[in-house]
Design a protein around this motif. Structure first.
Motif: not given
Length: 367
Positions: A339-367
């Motif tokens: 899967t290829l997914d995107f978040v709108r943020d800079t390299h260290y994700l200062p604004e989107s860490r909860p969003e990235a964690a949710d994205l990864i969590d959902a992907w892992v749980r689906a598998r």
């Protein structure tokens, strides 16, 4: 956010002993939710950067996972990096997760430069292929590494030799002189741009590769000259490695990134500063990590051996990883489930860490 328990983990290395002051060569911090041990755990490691308190550790632990921010003996010690040694020490962390922390599934998280490193780990675990650098003995500990069950590439570079070469200033004419420059290739010469013409970009990229190859030639020559002497290796500097044209000219691979920015701020200032990737190397660490010709830290061949479910997450405002990098990583993966997914943020994700964690969590749980 639920209670997160943090546990320091210090482990021996198959290669080096404890420091005289007592420190273990392999160290990290295990984050987990309070209560029963999590059945799924992440491990994240970088070539050089301390990942023990990784920015996603608490977020993923709060979502029910274990997270081992893991450091090899090369943390803060990039100049001496050897890939096979690092893989053996990542293996110590993966074994700890399975045998001591009780993890039934291990997710390899390849973040930033660690993307190609964790790809190399999984590649070696499933199909041993990593050879020692010139003049070094084989490392038996890498012949039986415990493989991961899932793979995530997060804001990941395409490999150490590729990223260094893409960022190199090819106008350097004398590797011992930080100020030497060929004006016709100088990216900060206004006569060249920005904007940079297609012809200049092609000459520039070819000259970057040529500079990497010249350094490799010099390194191999110096190693050959050291044979039979009292020295087995030597240190040297690589100047000016913040000069990717994409950092300066937003018209090349347009994205959400801020123009004329790199991870250290304005590229011209960073380029002539003393902080840069590959700034200090040994002859053998150059061959192991940075050389286009000899390094095994290129992601693509390793990604081609990864068949476990894989996720690639790209930060669209990243100052040093570009859309083409993320798509190349995704394309190179051998996994049928990727899967290829995107978040709108800079390299260290200062604004989107909860969003990235949710994205990864959902992907892992689906598998």
């Amino acid at each position: 956010m639920g209670e997160v328990v943090r546990e320091f983990v210090g482990l021996p290395s198959p290669l080096v002993g404890r420091a005289g002051a007592g420190g273990h060569p392999c160290q990290g911090v295990y984050h987990r939710p309070a209560g029963a041990p999590p059945r799924t755990a992440f491990i994240a490691t970088h070539y050089n950067v301390d990942f023990s308190e990784h920015y996603l550790a608490e977020h993923l632990a709060a979502r029910g996972y274990g997270f081992l921010g893991w450091n090899t003996s090369f943390r803060g010690n990039e100049a001496y990096f050897l890939l096979d040694h690092a893989l053996a020490e990542i293996g110590a962390g993966v074994r700890w997760l399975r045998e001591k922390a009780g993890a039934e599934r291990v997710v390899l998280l390849g973040n930033s430069g660690g993307g190609s490193l964790m790809a190399a780990y999984q590649s070696q675990a499933v199909e041993p292929n990593v050879a020692p650098v010139a003049g070094m003995r084989p490392v038996p500990a890498i012949e039986d590494l415990p493989a991961g069950d899932l793979f995530v590439a997060l804001a990941a570079h395409s490999g150490r030799p590729e990223v260094l070469t893409a960022w190199m200033d090819p106008s350097v004419t004398d590797e011992t002189d930080v100020l030497s420059a060929d004006p016709s290739l100088d990216p900060f010469n206004p006569e060249n741009g920005p904007p940079y013409s297609a012809g200049f970009q092609a000459r520039y990229r070819a000259a970057q590769r040529a500079r990497n190859e010249r350094i490799t030639d010099r390194v191999l020559g110096r190693l050959d000259a050291l044979k039979g002497t009292r020295a087995r290796d030597a240190l040297f500097n690589v100047h000016r490695t913040w000069a990717d044209l994409r950092m300066i000219d937003p018209g090349i691979e347009p994205s959400d990134r801020e123009p004329n920015r790199c991870y250290l701020g304005e590229p011209v200032k960073a380029n002539y500063g003393v902080f840069g990737i590959g700034a200090l190397c040994t002859l053998r660490s150059w061959l192991s990590m940075w050389s286009l010709r000899t390094s095994q830290c290129t992601a693509a061949p390793h990604l081609a051996r990864i068949t476990v479910p894989s996720l690639v997450v790209h930060a669209t405002a990243d100052e040093g990883v570009y859309d083409s990098d993320a798509r190349a990583i995704h394309a190179a993966l051998a996994a049928s489930d990727k899967t290829l997914d995107f978040v709108r943020d800079t390299h260290y994700l200062p604004e989107s860490r909860p969003e990235a964690a949710d994205l990864i969590d959902a992907w892992v749980r689906a598998r």
